[in-house]
Design an enzyme around this catalytic site. Structure first.
Site, PDB file in Angstrom:
ATOM      1  N   ILE A 143       0.839  -1.210   0.000  1.00  0.00           N
ATOM      2  CA  ILE A 143       0.000   0.000   0.000  1.00  0.00           C
ATOM      3  C   ILE A 143       0.870   1.255   0.000  1.00  0.00           C
ATOM      4  CG2 ILE A 143      -1.934   1.197   1.118  1.00  0.00           C
ATOM      5  CD1 ILE A 143      -2.511  -1.489   2.602  1.00  0.00           C
ATOM      6  N   THR A 159      -5.606  -0.721  11.106  1.00  0.00           N
ATOM      7  CA  THR A 159      -6.372  -1.743  10.390  1.00  0.00           C
ATOM      8  C   THR A 159      -7.714  -2.001  11.059  1.00  0.00           C
ATOM      9  OG1 THR A 159      -6.392  -4.112   9.908  1.00  0.00           O
ATOM     10  CG2 THR A 159      -5.014  -3.431  11.732  1.00  0.00           C
ATOM     11  N   ASP A 160      -8.672  -2.490  10.267  1.00  0.00           N
ATOM     12  CA  ASP A 160      -9.962  -2.890  10.858  1.00  0.00           C
ATOM     13  C   ASP A 160      -9.799  -4.067  11.810  1.00  0.00           C
ATOM     14  OD1 ASP A 160      -9.526  -4.953   8.999  1.00  0.00           O
ATOM     15  OD2 ASP A 160     -11.428  -4.701   7.959  1.00  0.00           O
ATOM     16  N   GLU A 161      -8.661  -4.776  11.733  1.00  0.00           N
ATOM     17  CA  GLU A 161      -8.483  -5.953  12.592  1.00  0.00           C
ATOM     18  C   GLU A 161      -8.403  -5.586  14.071  1.00  0.00           C
ATOM     19  OE1 GLU A 161      -6.058  -9.129  11.416  1.00  0.00           O
ATOM     20  OE2 GLU A 161      -6.407  -8.825   9.281  1.00  0.00           O
ATOM     21  N   TYR A 165      -0.629 -10.039  15.295  1.00  0.00           N
ATOM     22  CA  TYR A 165      -0.584  -8.918  14.346  1.00  0.00           C
ATOM     23  C   TYR A 165      -1.515  -7.794  14.794  1.00  0.00           C
ATOM     24  CZ  TYR A 165      -2.025  -6.104  10.340  1.00  0.00           C
ATOM     25  OH  TYR A 165      -2.360  -5.044   9.532  1.00  0.00           O
ATOM     26  N   LYS A 200      -0.845  -3.944  16.158  1.00  0.00           N
ATOM     27  CA  LYS A 200      -1.383  -2.756  15.465  1.00  0.00           C
ATOM     28  C   LYS A 200      -2.201  -1.900  16.443  1.00  0.00           C
ATOM     29  CE  LYS A 200      -1.057  -1.725  11.755  1.00  0.00           C
ATOM     30  NZ  LYS A 200       0.017  -0.939  11.074  1.00  0.00           N
TER      31      LYS A 200
HETATM   32  P1  NAD Z   1       3.504  -4.891   3.358  1.00  0.00           P
HETATM   33  O1  NAD Z   1       3.881  -6.044   4.214  1.00  0.00           O
HETATM   34  O2  NAD Z   1       3.294  -5.111   1.898  1.00  0.00           O
HETATM   35  O3  NAD Z   1       4.597  -3.730   3.485  1.00  0.00           O
HETATM   36  C1  NAD Z   1       5.174  -3.387   4.699  1.00  0.00           C
HETATM   37  C2  NAD Z   1       6.428  -2.581   4.369  1.00  0.00           C
HETATM   38  O4  NAD Z   1       7.006  -2.157   5.619  1.00  0.00           O
HETATM   39  C3  NAD Z   1       7.507  -3.391   3.647  1.00  0.00           C
HETATM   40  O5  NAD Z   1       8.041  -2.618   2.585  1.00  0.00           O
HETATM   41  C4  NAD Z   1       8.548  -3.657   4.709  1.00  0.00           C
HETATM   42  O6  NAD Z   1       9.866  -3.795   4.198  1.00  0.00           O
HETATM   43  C5  NAD Z   1       8.405  -2.420   5.581  1.00  0.00           C
HETATM   44  N1  NAD Z   1       8.851  -2.616   6.970  1.00  0.00           N
HETATM   45  C6  NAD Z   1       8.545  -3.625   7.805  1.00  0.00           C
HETATM   46  N2  NAD Z   1       9.148  -3.449   8.997  1.00  0.00           N
HETATM   47  C7  NAD Z   1       9.851  -2.284   8.908  1.00  0.00           C
HETATM   48  C8  NAD Z   1      10.657  -1.554   9.806  1.00  0.00           C
HETATM   49  N3  NAD Z   1      10.900  -1.996  11.046  1.00  0.00           N
HETATM   50  N4  NAD Z   1      11.208  -0.385   9.387  1.00  0.00           N
HETATM   51  C9  NAD Z   1      10.989   0.072   8.124  1.00  0.00           C
HETATM   52  N5  NAD Z   1      10.233  -0.593   7.232  1.00  0.00           N
HETATM   53  C10 NAD Z   1       9.662  -1.751   7.615  1.00  0.00           C
HETATM   54  O7  NAD Z   1       2.221  -4.264   4.049  1.00  0.00           O
HETATM   55  P2  NAD Z   1       0.945  -3.549   3.398  1.00  0.00           P
HETATM   56  O8  NAD Z   1      -0.053  -4.589   3.086  1.00  0.00           O
HETATM   57  O9  NAD Z   1       1.398  -2.599   2.383  1.00  0.00           O
HETATM   58  O10 NAD Z   1       0.418  -2.757   4.681  1.00  0.00           O
HETATM   59  C11 NAD Z   1       0.912  -1.451   4.956  1.00  0.00           C
HETATM   60  C12 NAD Z   1       0.291  -0.966   6.252  1.00  0.00           C
HETATM   61  O11 NAD Z   1      -1.130  -0.970   6.122  1.00  0.00           O
HETATM   62  C13 NAD Z   1       0.607  -1.839   7.451  1.00  0.00           C
HETATM   63  O12 NAD Z   1       0.805  -0.985   8.563  1.00  0.00           O
HETATM   64  C14 NAD Z   1      -0.642  -2.685   7.637  1.00  0.00           C
HETATM   65  O13 NAD Z   1      -0.818  -3.034   8.986  1.00  0.00           O
HETATM   66  C15 NAD Z   1      -1.710  -1.728   7.182  1.00  0.00           C
HETATM   67  N6  NAD Z   1      -2.916  -2.316   6.612  1.00  0.00           N
HETATM   68  C16 NAD Z   1      -2.821  -3.246   5.620  1.00  0.00           C
HETATM   69  C17 NAD Z   1      -3.990  -3.754   5.053  1.00  0.00           C
HETATM   70  C18 NAD Z   1      -3.950  -4.795   3.975  1.00  0.00           C
HETATM   71  O14 NAD Z   1      -4.999  -5.383   3.670  1.00  0.00           O
HETATM   72  N7  NAD Z   1      -2.824  -5.045   3.340  1.00  0.00           N
HETATM   73  C19 NAD Z   1      -5.240  -3.308   5.508  1.00  0.00           C
HETATM   74  C20 NAD Z   1      -5.288  -2.366   6.551  1.00  0.00           C
HETATM   75  C21 NAD Z   1      -4.117  -1.860   7.070  1.00  0.00           C
HETATM   76  O1  DAU Z   2      -8.445  -6.482   7.363  1.00  0.00           O
HETATM   77  C1  DAU Z   2      -7.238  -5.797   7.150  1.00  0.00           C
HETATM   78  C2  DAU Z   2      -6.113  -6.800   7.138  1.00  0.00           C
HETATM   79  O2  DAU Z   2      -6.265  -7.559   5.946  1.00  0.00           O
HETATM   80  C3  DAU Z   2      -4.749  -6.156   7.207  1.00  0.00           C
HETATM   81  O3  DAU Z   2      -4.625  -5.463   8.418  1.00  0.00           O
HETATM   82  C4  DAU Z   2      -3.651  -7.230   7.068  1.00  0.00           C
HETATM   83  O4  DAU Z   2      -2.385  -6.607   7.014  1.00  0.00           O
HETATM   84  C5  DAU Z   2      -3.893  -7.986   5.792  1.00  0.00           C
HETATM   85  O5  DAU Z   2      -2.944  -9.037   5.664  1.00  0.00           O
HETATM   86  C6  DAU Z   2      -5.295  -8.560   5.765  1.00  0.00           C
HETATM   87  O6  DAU Z   2      -5.466  -9.574   6.782  1.00  0.00           O
HETATM   88  P1  DAU Z   2      -6.287 -10.926   6.528  1.00  0.00           P
HETATM   89  O7  DAU Z   2      -5.812 -11.952   7.469  1.00  0.00           O
HETATM   90  O8  DAU Z   2      -7.746 -10.681   6.461  1.00  0.00           O
HETATM   91  O9  DAU Z   2      -5.782 -11.240   5.006  1.00  0.00           O
HETATM   92  P2  DAU Z   2      -5.323 -12.587   4.304  1.00  0.00           P
HETATM   93  O10 DAU Z   2      -5.151 -12.282   2.872  1.00  0.00           O
HETATM   94  O11 DAU Z   2      -4.213 -13.263   5.027  1.00  0.00           O
HETATM   95  O12 DAU Z   2      -6.625 -13.502   4.468  1.00  0.00           O
HETATM   96  C7  DAU Z   2      -7.888 -13.109   3.970  1.00  0.00           C
HETATM   97  C8  DAU Z   2      -8.881 -14.198   4.310  1.00  0.00           C
HETATM   98  O13 DAU Z   2      -8.551 -15.369   3.559  1.00  0.00           O
HETATM   99  C9  DAU Z   2      -8.857 -14.600   5.764  1.00  0.00           C
HETATM  100  O14 DAU Z   2     -10.171 -14.949   6.191  1.00  0.00           O
HETATM  101  C10 DAU Z   2      -7.975 -15.856   5.777  1.00  0.00           C
HETATM  102  C11 DAU Z   2      -8.274 -16.481   4.415  1.00  0.00           C
HETATM  103  N1  DAU Z   2      -7.146 -17.230   3.824  1.00  0.00           N
HETATM  104  C12 DAU Z   2      -5.942 -16.603   3.714  1.00  0.00           C
HETATM  105  C13 DAU Z   2      -4.846 -17.270   3.188  1.00  0.00           C
HETATM  106  C14 DAU Z   2      -3.507 -16.598   3.068  1.00  0.00           C
HETATM  107  C15 DAU Z   2      -7.321 -18.527   3.368  1.00  0.00           C
HETATM  108  O15 DAU Z   2      -8.447 -19.099   3.443  1.00  0.00           O
HETATM  109  N2  DAU Z   2      -6.240 -19.197   2.866  1.00  0.00           N
HETATM  110  C16 DAU Z   2      -5.013 -18.633   2.756  1.00  0.00           C
HETATM  111  O16 DAU Z   2      -4.062 -19.325   2.290  1.00  0.00           O
END
Ligand code: NAD
Ligand code: DAU
Length: 372
Positions: free
Chosen positions: A17, A142-144, A166, A170
């Site tokens: 993101i 995050t919504d989590e 996780y 957060k």
């Molecule tokens: P991601 O895992 O793709 O990216 C995380 C980035 O942070 C990576 O580039 C990693 O190298 C860097 N990083 C990790 N630890 C670090 C540290 N100690 N110092 C500097 N850099 C560091 O994650 P994402 O999916 O892009 O998520 C970004 C943010 O959004 C996170 O804070 C996550 O909790 C939040 N978020 C993600 C989602 C989702 O669905 N992906 C949803 C809601 C919130």
């Molecule tokens: O809701 C926001 C969160 O969404 C972020 O804060 C997290 O960083 C992000 O990773 C994501 O978390 P989830 O655990 O919801 O995402 P994930 O893609 O791991 O899983 C989505 C759903 O799919 C969840 O119900 C678990 C299920 N799943 C996931 C994987 C990887 C499977 O059934 N099989 C799988 O192999």
């Protein structure tokens, strides 16, 4: 027009993101300068920023620093040169937090503390007239943090009940950030985004894992009954909402960023297999994730009141995502090499060995919609 925030420090900007946020802002060519601080963990990838570094005008307004947000010596000078810090840095995968929680705490709690301590010093410098204004810190949460929301939609004042290492990390990070607003008067805002998907998504997560496995005709490990519900948000909309809150949010406030597209996992998988033209028989029901949250759902009226609207419907975003993964095979093959096999083996080998072919359990009806 760069406004108040012409110089941004984007931590975690080489991830999924964060890199979208950086690409989108720099591509507007409005003069904004961005420094990315990223540790380049397994999830960080400088290839995500190639469109920036390969464009001479954008590259002039961009700097990349490899480093840890928990390292105060690295953070201090970067905070001092920034009008705002947007903190995307985190360990982000729930399954990895169940296998090895410690890194989640170091980045999610100590790292956030180090960023806040640097902002506090900068706020003191502003008060002493050594810089024009204190920096704003936007903590991406995050919504989590609400835990599993069995009914209704969580508003920002709902209790926090995180249930995985996780989400607990957060929640700790954002509570710490808000405590610095209350205690030291720091300019802090928090966003709570829902499940995000799109191009450059690390293939450990559900949608990109299942797309890339399906492209290779490999099994798709669906946890438990597959009826867990997630609210899907396109990455460009998540990044845009974060920027909107950065520019317009009220200090000390939290803003939900929902996708407003709630779907059971099975329906997401059905849709992506349909788009890919691959059979449901690839799906295997496997052992569930421990403590698996059943449902996430947030009320987005506070962000809507701030003037933000998502632009990308789920189906459009899914098509764009699948097309992107098809067109960018070298990107995901490079990630699915090296340490990937060891992770995949640890997370999935036993699950897949003991899993059940989903076709023998249930088959979702074509066209069935789990959307609410
Ligand atoms: P991601 O895992 O793709 O990216 C995380 C980035 O942070 C990576 O580039 C990693 O190298 C860097 N990083 C990790 N630890 C670090 C540290 N100690 N110092 C500097 N850099 C560091 O994650 P994402 O999916 O892009 O998520 C970004 C943010 O959004 C996170 O804070 C996550 O909790 C939040 N978020 C993600 C989602 C989702 O669905 N992906 C949803 C809601 C919130
Ligand atoms: O809701 C926001 C969160 O969404 C972020 O804060 C997290 O960083 C992000 O990773 C994501 O978390 P989830 O655990 O919801 O995402 P994930 O893609 O791991 O899983 C989505 C759903 O799919 C969840 O119900 C678990 C299920 N799943 C996931 C994987 C990887 C499977 O059934 N099989 C799988 O192999």
């Amino acid at each position: 027009m760069t406004g108040r925030f012409g110089r941004l420090l984007v931590t975690g900007g080489a991830g999924f993101i964060g890199s979208c946020f950086v690409r989108d802002i720099l591509a507007r060519r409005d003069g904004t300068r961005i420094t990315v601080l990223d540790k380049l963990t397994y999830a960080g990838n400088q290839a995500n920023l190639a469109s920036v570094t390969q464009d001479a005008e954008q590259a002039r307004r961009f700097e990349f620093v490899q480093g840890d947000i928990a390292d105060a010596a690295v953070v201090a000078p970067l905070a001092s040169a920034a009008d705002a810090i947007v903190n995307f840095a985190a360990e982000s995968h729930v399954d990895r937090s169940i296998l090895d929680p410690e890194a989640f705490l170091r980045t999610g709690v100590i790292g956030v503390h180090v960023l806040l301590a640097a902002c506090r010093r900068e706020a003191e410098a502003a008060a002493a007239g050594r810089r024009p204004a204190a920096p704003r810190l936007l903590q991406v949460s995050t919504d989590e943090v609400y835990g599993s929301v069995d009914e209704g939609h969580a508003s920002e004042d709902a209790p926090l009940r995180p249930r995985s290492p996780y989400s607990a990390a957060k929640a700790a990070g954002e509570l710490l950030a808000r405590s610095y607003h209350v205690t030291y008067g720091l300019d802090v805002v928090v966003t709570r985004g829902s499940n995000t998907f799109g191009p450059f998504h690390h293939p450990e997560k559900l949608i990109p894992l299942f797309i890339t496995n399906a492209l290779d005709d490999r099994e798709l490990p669906l946890y438990g009954d597959g009826l867990q519900r997630r609210d899907w948000l396109y990455v460009g909309d998540h990044a845009g909402a974060v920027e909107h809150v950065l520019r317009n949010g009220v200090a000390g406030e939290v803003y939900n960023v929902p996708g407003n597209r709630e779907l059971p996992n099975r329906e997401v998988v059905r849709l992506l297999l349909e788009h890919l033209g691959k059979p449901w028989s690839l799906v295997r029901h496997v052992e569930d994730r421990p403590g698996h949250d059943r449902r996430y759902a947030m009320d987005g009226s506070k962000l809507a009141g701030l003037g933000w609207r998502n632009r990308t419907p789920f189906e459009t975003g899914l098509t764009q995502t699948i097309d992107w993964f098809r067109a960018n095979e070298p990107w995901w093959r490079a990630i699915r090499s090296g340490d990937w096999d060891a992770y995949y083996e640890r997370q999935y080998a036993s699950r897949l060995a003991h899993g059940v072919a989903a076709a023998t359990v249930t088959r979702p009806e074509s066209g069935a919609s789990g959307a609410t």
